[in-house]
Design a protein around this motif. Structure first.
Motif, PDB file in Angstrom:
ATOM      1  N   GLU A 164       0.988  -1.116  -0.082  1.00  0.00           N
ATOM      2  CA  GLU A 164      -0.237  -0.090  -0.081  1.00  0.00           C
ATOM      3  C   GLU A 164       0.801   1.198  -0.083  1.00  0.00           C
ATOM      4  O   GLU A 164       2.084   1.114   0.382  1.00  0.00           O
ATOM      5  N   PRO A 165       0.389   2.551  -0.253  1.00  0.00           N
ATOM      6  CA  PRO A 165       1.135   3.694  -0.386  1.00  0.00           C
ATOM      7  C   PRO A 165       1.629   3.999   1.068  1.00  0.00           C
ATOM      8  O   PRO A 165       0.781   3.763   1.910  1.00  0.00           O
ATOM      9  N   TRP A 175       1.487   6.968   2.286  1.00  0.00           N
ATOM     10  CA  TRP A 175       0.320   7.837   3.010  1.00  0.00           C
ATOM     11  C   TRP A 175      -0.913   7.126   3.560  1.00  0.00           C
ATOM     12  O   TRP A 175      -1.477   7.694   4.531  1.00  0.00           O
ATOM     13  N   PHE A 176      -1.214   5.748   3.073  1.00  0.00           N
ATOM     14  CA  PHE A 176      -2.313   5.146   3.226  1.00  0.00           C
ATOM     15  C   PHE A 176      -2.022   4.260   4.660  1.00  0.00           C
ATOM     16  O   PHE A 176      -3.023   3.746   5.291  1.00  0.00           O
ATOM     17  N   ILE A 228      -2.934   7.157 -10.853  1.00  0.00           N
ATOM     18  CA  ILE A 228      -2.284   5.887 -10.710  1.00  0.00           C
ATOM     19  C   ILE A 228      -1.885   5.537 -12.161  1.00  0.00           C
ATOM     20  O   ILE A 228      -2.512   5.245 -12.964  1.00  0.00           O
ATOM     21  N   HIS A 251      -2.245  -1.633  -6.355  1.00  0.00           N
ATOM     22  CA  HIS A 251      -3.362  -1.139  -5.624  1.00  0.00           C
ATOM     23  C   HIS A 251      -4.597  -2.014  -5.414  1.00  0.00           C
ATOM     24  O   HIS A 251      -5.168  -2.046  -4.518  1.00  0.00           O
ATOM     25  N   TYR A 294     -11.216   9.574   8.524  1.00  0.00           N
ATOM     26  CA  TYR A 294     -10.399   9.545   7.110  1.00  0.00           C
ATOM     27  C   TYR A 294     -11.091  10.272   6.043  1.00  0.00           C
ATOM     28  O   TYR A 294     -12.344  10.104   5.993  1.00  0.00           O
ATOM     29  N   ASP A 331     -10.676  11.566   2.149  1.00  0.00           N
ATOM     30  CA  ASP A 331     -10.358  11.090   0.992  1.00  0.00           C
ATOM     31  C   ASP A 331     -10.113  12.123  -0.181  1.00  0.00           C
ATOM     32  O   ASP A 331     -11.121  13.236  -0.122  1.00  0.00           O
ATOM     33  N   LEU A 355      -5.548  12.953  -4.473  1.00  0.00           N
ATOM     34  CA  LEU A 355      -4.054  12.441  -4.325  1.00  0.00           C
ATOM     35  C   LEU A 355      -3.709  11.808  -3.224  1.00  0.00           C
ATOM     36  O   LEU A 355      -2.976  10.656  -3.629  1.00  0.00           O
ATOM     37  N   GLN A 356      -4.393  11.951  -2.232  1.00  0.00           N
ATOM     38  CA  GLN A 356      -3.934  10.987  -0.929  1.00  0.00           C
ATOM     39  C   GLN A 356      -5.142  11.387  -0.026  1.00  0.00           C
ATOM     40  O   GLN A 356      -5.680  12.430   0.174  1.00  0.00           O
ATOM     41  N   GLY A 357      -5.067  10.682   1.103  1.00  0.00           N
ATOM     42  CA  GLY A 357      -5.872  10.686   2.098  1.00  0.00           C
ATOM     43  C   GLY A 357      -5.435  11.170   3.341  1.00  0.00           C
ATOM     44  O   GLY A 357      -4.309  11.232   3.419  1.00  0.00           O
ATOM     45  N   GLN A 358      -6.298  11.738   4.223  1.00  0.00           N
ATOM     46  CA  GLN A 358      -5.896  12.310   5.543  1.00  0.00           C
ATOM     47  C   GLN A 358      -6.602  11.720   6.821  1.00  0.00           C
ATOM     48  O   GLN A 358      -8.002  11.446   6.817  1.00  0.00           O
TER      49      GLN A 358
END
Length: 255
Positions: free
Chosen positions: A68-69, A71-72, A113, A121, A207, A209, A212-215
């Motif tokens: 997984e990335p 950041w995830f 992606i 992914h 979380y 979304d 670009l990426q999640g927070q």
């Protein structure tokens, strides 16, 4: 099954209960480490390895080869330990309920992606779904905008299979799906998707979304805002069984 962890317990004389006490988690959490190849939080890995007098890499060698990335990963750790998950989605179905074909179509449609990374992914997303199949799964509640189920992601066959998979998932006692009907006007869900997780010690995390990426958010004010949004979207949604009836009708339209 984590045989290395089981062997370390036996060789040091530790039990599931004694290791849980040393690390500061409950015995069910240690049981998941043993029986589900669950990778603990970094602080728990360090504490457990110290208690067992083993290098972390000897017990959890795969932590350096995760797919997984980066950041995830914080959210994935939270998701794995959660005792309840509440997900609102306005654009796509929750990843934990996606079929392989639907997930592949979603990932292929994301320009951010690279084509060569789609399968990586995809494997990560499908592997996450195992948390709903374990012996002590989290209670999972999903609120989904009706438009998500009307969009032909992957084509008619993919959507037909996806809706039928949702109906099967709804039969599980720990899964609830609620649909916000298209007749609803403006509501909090239009501001974007989010997930709320409650951990084994009743800590709450959110979380958010984006493209670009999640927070991950844990601040008191942020959690209060997400909980308020949840109450709004859940209040606008149909009941679980009304949603099942609607899904049953939708399944016919995708055939």
């Amino acid at each position: 099954m984590n045989d290395a962890l089981r062997a370390a317990l036996s060789e040091t004389g530790h039990t599931i209960e004694s290791l849980a006490e040393r690390v500061g988690v409950d015995r069910k959490t240690v049981g998941r480490w043993l029986n589900h190849d669950h990778i603990p939080h970094p602080r728990h890995r360090e504490a457990a390895a110290g208690a067992l007098r083993r290098p972390i890499g000897d017990i959890w060698p795969d932590t350096s080869r995760r797919r997984e990335p980066v950041w995830f990963r914080p959210w994935q750790e939270i998701e794995r330990d959660a005792i309840s998950l509440r997900s609102y989605q306005s654009v796509v179905l929750p990843g934990l309920l996606q079929t392989e074909a639907y997930a592949r179509a979603v990932l292929a449609g994301a320009d951010v992606i690279a084509r060569g990374d789609i399968e990586r992914h995809l494997a990560t997303r499908l592997a996450r779904q195992s948390i709903l199949m374990r012996d002590d799964p989290p209670h999972f509640t999903a609120v989904v905008d009706e438009a998500v189920l009307r969009r032909p992601v992957g084509g008619r066959a993919t959507m037909g299979a996806q809706v039928k998979a949702l109906l099967v998932a709804c039969e599980a006692p720990h899964v609830r799906v609620h649909i916000v009907p298209s007749s609803v006007g403006a509501y909090a869900g239009l501001n974007g998707p989010f997930v709320i997780a409650v951990g084994p010690e009743h800590q709450t995390a959110g979380y958010l979304d984006n493209q670009l990426q999640g927070q991950v958010v844990t601040g008191v004010q942020d959690i209060a805002a997400i909980l308020a949004a949840w109450e709004n979207v859940r209040g606008e949604a149909l009941s679980h069984w009304q949603s099942v009836d609607l899904l049953t009708e939708m399944a016919k339209t995708w055939n």
